[in-house]
Design a protein around this motif. Structure first.
Motif, short mmCIF file in Angstrom:
data_model
loop_
_atom_site.label_atom_id
_atom_site.label_comp_id
_atom_site.label_asym_id
_atom_site.label_seq_id
_atom_site.Cartn_x
_atom_site.Cartn_y
_atom_site.Cartn_z
N THR A 1 0.82 -1.20 0.00
CA THR A 1 0.00 0.00 0.00
C THR A 1 0.86 1.25 0.00
O THR A 1 2.05 1.22 0.35
CB THR A 1 -0.91 0.04 1.24
OG1 THR A 1 -0.08 0.19 2.41
CG2 THR A 1 -1.76 -1.21 1.35
N ALA A 2 0.20 2.35 -0.38
CA ALA A 2 0.88 3.65 -0.31
C ALA A 2 1.32 3.95 1.11
O ALA A 2 2.41 4.47 1.34
CB ALA A 2 -0.04 4.75 -0.83
N GLN A 3 0.49 3.57 2.08
CA GLN A 3 0.82 3.82 3.48
C GLN A 3 2.11 3.10 3.89
O GLN A 3 2.85 3.59 4.74
CB GLN A 3 -0.33 3.40 4.40
CG GLN A 3 -1.57 4.25 4.28
CD GLN A 3 -2.42 3.90 3.06
OE1 GLN A 3 -2.25 2.84 2.45
NE2 GLN A 3 -3.30 4.80 2.67
N GLU A 4 2.37 1.95 3.30
CA GLU A 4 3.60 1.22 3.61
C GLU A 4 4.83 1.90 3.00
O GLU A 4 5.92 1.77 3.54
CB GLU A 4 3.52 -0.22 3.06
CG GLU A 4 2.53 -1.09 3.77
CD GLU A 4 2.40 -2.44 3.10
OE1 GLU A 4 2.71 -3.45 3.77
OE2 GLU A 4 1.99 -2.50 1.93
N ALA A 5 4.64 2.60 1.88
CA ALA A 5 5.78 3.17 1.17
C ALA A 5 6.05 4.64 1.50
O ALA A 5 7.21 5.01 1.68
CB ALA A 5 5.56 3.03 -0.34
N ILE A 6 5.00 5.45 1.57
CA ILE A 6 5.17 6.89 1.75
C ILE A 6 5.96 7.16 3.03
O ILE A 6 5.64 6.65 4.10
CB ILE A 6 3.81 7.62 1.80
CG1 ILE A 6 2.99 7.35 0.55
CG2 ILE A 6 4.01 9.13 2.04
CD1 ILE A 6 3.61 7.78 -0.75
N GLY A 7 7.02 7.96 2.88
CA GLY A 7 7.86 8.31 4.02
C GLY A 7 9.03 7.36 4.23
O GLY A 7 9.89 7.63 5.06
N ARG A 8 9.06 6.26 3.51
CA ARG A 8 10.17 5.31 3.63
C ARG A 8 11.13 5.50 2.46
O ARG A 8 10.73 5.84 1.35
CB ARG A 8 9.66 3.87 3.61
CG ARG A 8 8.85 3.53 4.84
CD ARG A 8 8.36 2.13 4.83
NE ARG A 8 9.48 1.19 5.04
CZ ARG A 8 9.35 -0.12 5.00
NH1 ARG A 8 8.18 -0.66 4.72
NH2 ARG A 8 10.38 -0.89 5.21
N LYS A 9 12.39 5.25 2.72
CA LYS A 9 13.38 5.31 1.66
C LYS A 9 13.23 4.11 0.74
O LYS A 9 12.87 3.02 1.18
CB LYS A 9 14.80 5.36 2.23
CG LYS A 9 15.10 6.66 2.92
CD LYS A 9 16.56 6.78 3.26
CE LYS A 9 16.78 8.16 3.88
NZ LYS A 9 18.18 8.51 3.96
#
Length: 67
Positions: A43-51
């Motif tokens: 999901t976007a929530q898993e990716a957004i903000g992560r390198k």
């Protein structure tokens, strides 16, 4: 002289855009498209903000690499 784009080339271009991610200058996800979510299974929530490097091990074990 008219410029024509071959339909198969256009389709390939459009399909290539279906899974898209935007990273900032530090390699942090700022946006992932719904196609990216479908392609990777995350999901976007898993990716957004992560390198991106944090997601690579996750993606290596996902269906995205198996395709």
């Amino acid at each position: 002289m008219e410029n024509h784009i071959d339909p198969s080339t256009m389709l390939e271009f459009i399909e290539g855009l279906a899974a898209m991610a935007v990273l900032d200058q530090d390699g942090v996800y700022t946006y992932v498209s719904p196609g990216w979510e479908r392609y990777t299974g995350h999901t976007a929530q898993e990716a957004i903000g992560r390198k991106v490097w944090e997601m690579v091990p996750v993606l290596i074990n996902s269906k995205a690499i198996a395709l």
